[in-house]
Design an enzyme around this catalytic site. Structure first.
Site, short mmCIF file in Angstrom:
data_model
loop_
_atom_site.label_atom_id
_atom_site.label_comp_id
_atom_site.label_asym_id
_atom_site.label_seq_id
_atom_site.Cartn_x
_atom_site.Cartn_y
_atom_site.Cartn_z
CE LYS A 1 54.72 -9.23 -2.59
NZ LYS A 1 54.39 -7.80 -2.46
CE LYS B 1 54.31 -6.07 9.09
NZ LYS B 1 54.57 -4.74 9.67
CG ASP B 2 54.31 -6.74 1.15
OD1 ASP B 2 54.96 -6.80 2.20
OD2 ASP B 2 54.79 -6.39 0.07
NE ARG B 3 44.72 -5.48 -2.77
CZ ARG B 3 44.14 -5.01 -3.87
NH1 ARG B 3 44.70 -4.00 -4.53
NH2 ARG B 3 43.02 -5.53 -4.32
#
Length: 347
Positions: A28, A88-90
């Site tokens: 990320k 869900k991922d930020r």
């Protein structure tokens, strides 16, 4: 990694891997390096008619809860009337389905979608007779770019081949437990009996009850990880033990602790109870609840796993996971990951 104890502030949040890690990598570095696409099952695809408006949104930098609350505000409905399949991922680019309860307002859908489109890209729209609920989706499809990959390419390729063929321990990801295990610290402060009381929608204290459910879920997930860690350490995590509740031929499972603890018997029950007995403070949370014991697979199997090297130290990995499985823990079984989204500005 700490010693595995459950003293507040001293939680184990890094569990044993199946075969050791082949290298290290950055995760990320930007939202575009972590893409998640949610897919509904064919049987769950909306019929095109009904009281609920289904929207597939693409979002960047927004978590699911924020999007749901904003949608409720734009629509003018209760937050309860906004449905979705999972969190869900930020720090990612994600596509995700949301449902909005709008009976008899089909003629206003286009104007509403235009307003929503000012916030997020609307990829698809339809109507359905029922609300989306947790776990309604079939799979999440991941495209993940790992940077600063260390270690020789050959052992990394071999580790990914092993992951494709054998799967990985199906641990809950560390995000479930909060920073430093903070959600687990909060769980120890819960009066378990309060979780059995249903509050009226909108009643004072409902928000705290929702948080308590989150903390309680974290405790339950942590106990599962501890049992799975014991199975990984003794090499039994891919094979059923005597007393396994799953049907013959199914994947081996571990306990989602509940009233009575576990529904395993024999050797498997003894192992699970022995592990949980090492954490009596956490186990005590379940003594006053009426939550039924459940099971969760011990093995996460990434489907359609492929990878390619974009540069000597840049690796793109693609795969699918079933709902409730964590991409970071699957990849973390073969590489030590450093989440670069957790910098000083994101603490």
């Amino acid at each position: 990694m700490n010693d595995g104890g459950s003293t507040p502030g001293n939680w184990r949040l890094d569990w044993p891997t199946s075969s050791g890690r082949a290298g290290r990598a950055w995760l990320k570095c930007s939202p575009e390096d972590f893409r998640v696409d949610e897919h509904l099952a064919d049987t769950e695809m909306p019929a095109g008619e009904g009281e609920h408006l289904f929207l597939l949104l693409e979002k960047v930098g927004d978590n699911t809860d924020y999007v749901a609350r904003t949608l409720a505000s734009l629509v003018g409905c209760r937050s309860f009337d906004v449905g979705y399949c999972g969190l869900k991922d930020r720090h990612a680019v994600t596509t995700q389905w949301f449902s909005l309860y709008r009976p008899g307002l089909e003629q206003d859908d286009a104007a509403l979608i235009d307003r929503i489109g000012e916030h997020w890209r609307v990829l698809s729209q339809t109507r359905a007779p029922k609300k989306l609920r947790r776990g309604d989706h079939a799979v999440n499809r991941f495209t993940i770019v790992l940077r600063a990959v260390s270690g020789d390419r050959r052992p990394v390729d071999e580790a990914l081949s092993r992951l494709r063929d054998m799967g990985a321990p199906n641990y809950f990801g560390p995000q479930r437990f909060g920073r430093g295990g903070g959600n687990l610290d909060k769980a120890l402060q819960i009066d378990p009996a309060r979780l059995n009381r249903r509050s009226k929608r909108g009643a004072k204290g409902g928000s705290q009850r929702t948080k308590n459910v989150l903390y309680f879920s974290a405790a339950r997930s942590w106990l599962f990880n501890e049992v799975l860690a014991a199975r990984v350490s003794d090499g039994s995590w891919r094979d059923p033990l005597p007393g396994e509740p799953a049907e013959p031929g199914d994947a081996p499972t571990g306990p989602m602790w509940g009233d009575g603890g576990t529904d395993a018997t024999g050797d498997q029950e003894r192992l699970e109870r022995d592990v949980v007995a090492q954490h009596p403070d956490i186990a005590a949370l379940f003594s006053a609840t009426r939550m039924k014991p459940e099971r969760r697979p011990l093995v996460a199997r990434p489907d359609n796993l492929t990878w390619r090297w974009l540069a000597d130290d840049v690796l793109e990995v693609q795969f699918q996971l079933a709902p409730g499985q964590f991409a970071t823990t699957v990849l973390g079984d073969v590489l030590e990951l450093e989440d670069r989204s957790l910098g000083p500005d994101n603490q």
